[in-house]
Design a protein around this motif. Structure first.
Motif, PDB file in Angstrom:
ATOM      1  N   MET A 151       0.883  -1.172   0.000  1.00 56.45           N
ATOM      2  CA  MET A 151       0.000   0.000   0.000  1.00 56.45           C
ATOM      3  C   MET A 151       0.920   1.221   0.000  1.00 56.45           C
ATOM      4  N   ILE A 152       1.601   1.382  -1.115  1.00 54.03           N
ATOM      5  CA  ILE A 152       2.626   2.411  -1.235  1.00 54.03           C
ATOM      6  C   ILE A 152       1.960   3.741  -1.592  1.00 54.03           C
ATOM      7  N   ALA A 153       2.131   4.723  -0.693  1.00 55.85           N
ATOM      8  CA  ALA A 153       1.505   6.043  -0.857  1.00 55.85           C
ATOM      9  C   ALA A 153      -0.020   5.910  -1.011  1.00 55.85           C
ATOM     10  N   MET A 154      -0.622   5.041  -0.205  1.00 50.73           N
ATOM     11  CA  MET A 154      -2.069   4.825  -0.286  1.00 50.73           C
ATOM     12  C   MET A 154      -2.796   5.089   1.021  1.00 50.73           C
ATOM     13  N   THR A 155      -2.223   4.706   2.168  1.00 48.67           N
ATOM     14  CA  THR A 155      -2.965   4.833   3.426  1.00 48.67           C
ATOM     15  C   THR A 155      -3.268   6.283   3.766  1.00 48.67           C
ATOM     16  N   HIS A 156      -2.499   7.220   3.225  1.00 48.81           N
ATOM     17  CA  HIS A 156      -2.790   8.630   3.521  1.00 48.81           C
ATOM     18  C   HIS A 156      -4.021   9.159   2.776  1.00 48.81           C
ATOM     19  N   THR A 190      -9.582  16.249  -6.059  1.00 46.71           N
ATOM     20  CA  THR A 190      -9.628  14.920  -6.666  1.00 46.71           C
ATOM     21  C   THR A 190     -10.657  14.064  -5.926  1.00 46.71           C
ATOM     22  N   PRO A 191     -10.994  12.893  -6.472  1.00 49.86           N
ATOM     23  CA  PRO A 191     -11.899  12.000  -5.744  1.00 49.86           C
ATOM     24  C   PRO A 191     -11.269  11.412  -4.480  1.00 49.86           C
ATOM     25  N   THR A 192      -9.960  11.640  -4.268  1.00 48.35           N
ATOM     26  CA  THR A 192      -9.257  11.033  -3.140  1.00 48.35           C
ATOM     27  C   THR A 192      -8.454  12.095  -2.386  1.00 48.35           C
ATOM     28  N   PRO A 193      -9.074  12.788  -1.433  1.00 40.58           N
ATOM     29  CA  PRO A 193      -8.338  13.750  -0.605  1.00 40.58           C
ATOM     30  C   PRO A 193      -7.196  13.066   0.145  1.00 40.58           C
ATOM     31  N   ILE A 194      -6.170  13.839   0.491  1.00 39.15           N
ATOM     32  CA  ILE A 194      -4.996  13.305   1.168  1.00 39.15           C
ATOM     33  C   ILE A 194      -4.921  13.859   2.587  1.00 39.15           C
ATOM     34  N   TYR A 195      -4.361  13.082   3.507  1.00 37.96           N
ATOM     35  CA  TYR A 195      -4.286  13.477   4.919  1.00 37.96           C
ATOM     36  C   TYR A 195      -2.862  13.282   5.429  1.00 37.96           C
ATOM     37  N   PHE A 196      -2.197  14.398   5.732  1.00 41.44           N
ATOM     38  CA  PHE A 196      -0.863  14.340   6.317  1.00 41.44           C
ATOM     39  C   PHE A 196      -1.001  14.062   7.812  1.00 41.44           C
ATOM     40  N   ARG A 197      -0.063  13.249   8.362  1.00 36.74           N
ATOM     41  CA  ARG A 197      -0.160  12.870   9.777  1.00 36.74           C
ATOM     42  C   ARG A 197       1.222  12.806  10.418  1.00 36.74           C
ATOM     43  N   ASN A 198       1.207  12.755  11.760  1.00 39.42           N
ATOM     44  CA  ASN A 198       2.463  12.539  12.470  1.00 39.42           C
ATOM     45  C   ASN A 198       2.764  11.034  12.523  1.00 39.42           C
ATOM     46  N   ARG A 199       3.958  10.709  12.983  1.00 37.92           N
ATOM     47  CA  ARG A 199       4.405   9.324  12.973  1.00 37.92           C
ATOM     48  C   ARG A 199       3.497   8.420  13.803  1.00 37.92           C
ATOM     49  N   SER A 200       3.026   8.905  14.955  1.00 36.23           N
ATOM     50  CA  SER A 200       2.187   8.070  15.827  1.00 36.23           C
ATOM     51  C   SER A 200       0.895   7.661  15.138  1.00 36.23           C
ATOM     52  N   ASP A 201       0.275   8.589  14.417  1.00 34.93           N
ATOM     53  CA  ASP A 201      -0.966   8.260  13.712  1.00 34.93           C
ATOM     54  C   ASP A 201      -0.700   7.350  12.510  1.00 34.93           C
ATOM     55  N   ALA A 243       1.599   5.104  12.368  1.00 35.49           N
ATOM     56  CA  ALA A 243       1.869   3.770  12.914  1.00 35.49           C
ATOM     57  C   ALA A 243       0.592   2.967  13.135  1.00 35.49           C
ATOM     58  N   LEU A 244      -0.542   3.639  13.306  1.00 36.08           N
ATOM     59  CA  LEU A 244      -1.804   2.939  13.536  1.00 36.08           C
ATOM     60  C   LEU A 244      -2.180   2.023  12.372  1.00 36.08           C
ATOM     61  N   PHE A 245      -1.720   2.366  11.169  1.00 33.70           N
ATOM     62  CA  PHE A 245      -2.055   1.545  10.002  1.00 33.70           C
ATOM     63  C   PHE A 245      -1.340   0.196  10.032  1.00 33.70           C
ATOM     64  N   PHE A 246      -0.343   0.064  10.898  1.00 34.14           N
ATOM     65  CA  PHE A 246       0.368  -1.209  11.052  1.00 34.14           C
ATOM     66  C   PHE A 246      -0.128  -2.000  12.266  1.00 34.14           C
ATOM     67  N   ASP A 247      -1.226  -1.579  12.873  1.00 34.67           N
ATOM     68  CA  ASP A 247      -1.767  -2.331  14.014  1.00 34.67           C
ATOM     69  C   ASP A 247      -1.947  -3.797  13.637  1.00 34.67           C
ATOM     70  N   GLY A 248      -1.503  -4.696  14.527  1.00 31.37           N
ATOM     71  CA  GLY A 248      -1.616  -6.126  14.275  1.00 31.37           C
ATOM     72  C   GLY A 248      -0.411  -6.715  13.575  1.00 31.37           C
ATOM     73  N   PHE A 249       0.480  -5.861  13.072  1.00 26.48           N
ATOM     74  CA  PHE A 249       1.709  -6.306  12.417  1.00 26.48           C
ATOM     75  C   PHE A 249       2.908  -5.929  13.294  1.00 26.48           C
ATOM     76  N   GLU A 250       3.948  -6.714  13.224  1.00 27.66           N
ATOM     77  CA  GLU A 250       5.191  -6.388  13.901  1.00 27.66           C
ATOM     78  C   GLU A 250       6.142  -5.738  12.906  1.00 27.66           C
ATOM     79  N   LEU A 251       6.507  -4.489  13.164  1.00 22.38           N
ATOM     80  CA  LEU A 251       7.385  -3.781  12.246  1.00 22.38           C
ATOM     81  C   LEU A 251       8.774  -4.423  12.234  1.00 22.38           C
ATOM     82  N   VAL A 252       9.296  -4.672  11.044  1.00 25.55           N
ATOM     83  CA  VAL A 252      10.647  -5.209  10.914  1.00 25.55           C
ATOM     84  C   VAL A 252      11.636  -4.050  11.025  1.00 25.55           C
ATOM     85  N   ASP A 253      12.867  -4.361  11.375  1.00 25.10           N
ATOM     86  CA  ASP A 253      13.906  -3.325  11.456  1.00 25.10           C
ATOM     87  C   ASP A 253      14.090  -2.656  10.094  1.00 25.10           C
TER      88      ASP A 253
END
Length: 268
Positions: A156-161, A210-221, A223-233
């Motif tokens: 999901m490259i440049a998609m979750t935002h 556009t039909p798809t507005p974009i939302y800039f966020r801080n790192r903590s927010d 990170a929520l998109f990775f909930d349930g996954f363990e981030l690799v180094d």
């Protein structure tokens, strides 16, 4: 291999994020409405062209990372228009029979994908909106290329935002629940951190057309998109510092404005 069907109708009255991204990459599959919106973004983010290239570089590093860990099938959500170094090309360098399903909501992507992949038995393209994860999963299953009982590499490259925080779990949870242990999620996301609020507002306003507005966020927010996954180094970092395998082929650039965080999460 590509799904059949009639040529989809293309709306040229509103800019498309896929075609805007194509313009950032100096592609030719874009229209005046896309170029005008992209230029508004470029006025606030002059390095957007280099950033788009670096984002593609992150995608390639991610695919190599996953393929080297035995991922043999990939679901590229919001894949955009075909360009050099597509997911299937990188995966096939390591695993020649790796299976790849590209998914995008833009009909132009479907048209070009059908032409590009017509003779490729391991790769196909489908039209679906990531906001409807059941459709994304159903299309992936129907191709016969993705087996959700085995690990999948989801991109999901440049998609979750393009999702609101309220939409986040309704999209991410069904995807996560469909995946087998050992699956990976790679994602990048624009950030507010280190950037002038006026510049962020200008870019968000350009995408609001556009039909798809974009939302800039801080790192903590983000990170929520990775909930349930363990981030690799090395975890969730700006993409110019994400290179855990010291990949020299797509070595990160160092001066891209640090507009994007990126990472890979693994499902246990």
């Amino acid at each position: 291999m590509a799904e059949g069907g009639s040529t989809p109708e293309i709306d040229l009255t509103r800019p498309s994020v896929a075609r805007m991204y194509d313009y950032y990459l100096n592609g030719k599959d874009n229209y005046q409405v896309d170029r005008e919106a992209a230029e508004r973004v470029a006025r606030a983010m002059p390095e957007i062209g280099e950033l788009a290239k670096e984002n593609r570089s992150f995608l390639r590093r991610s695919v190599r990372y996953m393929a080297r860990r035995g991922i043999r099938q990939f679901l590229d959500i919001g894949s955009g228009l075909p360009t050099v170094g597509n997911t299937h090309e990188i995966a096939h360098e390591i695993i020649p029979d790796a299976r790849v399903v590209y998914v995008d909501s833009d009909p132009v992507v479907l048209v070009h994908g059908r032409a590009l992949l017509a003779t490729n038995e391991f790769t196909t393209v489908a039209q679906a909106d990531m906001r409807r994860p059941a459709d994304v999963l159903d299309h992936a299953r129907s191709t016969g290329l993705i087996d959700f009982t085995a690990p999948v590499g989801v991109l999901m490259i440049a998609m979750t935002h393009f999702l609101t925080l309220e939409e986040r779990e309704g999209v991410m949870a069904p995807l996560r629940e469909a995946l087998a242990p050992g699956s990976h999620l790679a994602a990048t996301h624009v950030t507010t951190e280190g950037h002038a609020p006026a510049a962020v507002d200008q870019i968000e306003n350009a995408y609001a057309a556009t039909p798809t507005p974009i939302y800039f966020r801080n790192r903590s927010d983000i990170a929520l998109f990775f909930d349930g996954f363990e981030l690799v180094d090395p975890g969730l970092v700006t993409i110019d510092t994400w290179n855990p395998e010291d990949d020299e082929t797509d070595k990160p650039a160092k001066q891209v404005g640090k507009w994007l965080y990126g990472g890979i999460g693994r499902l246990s």
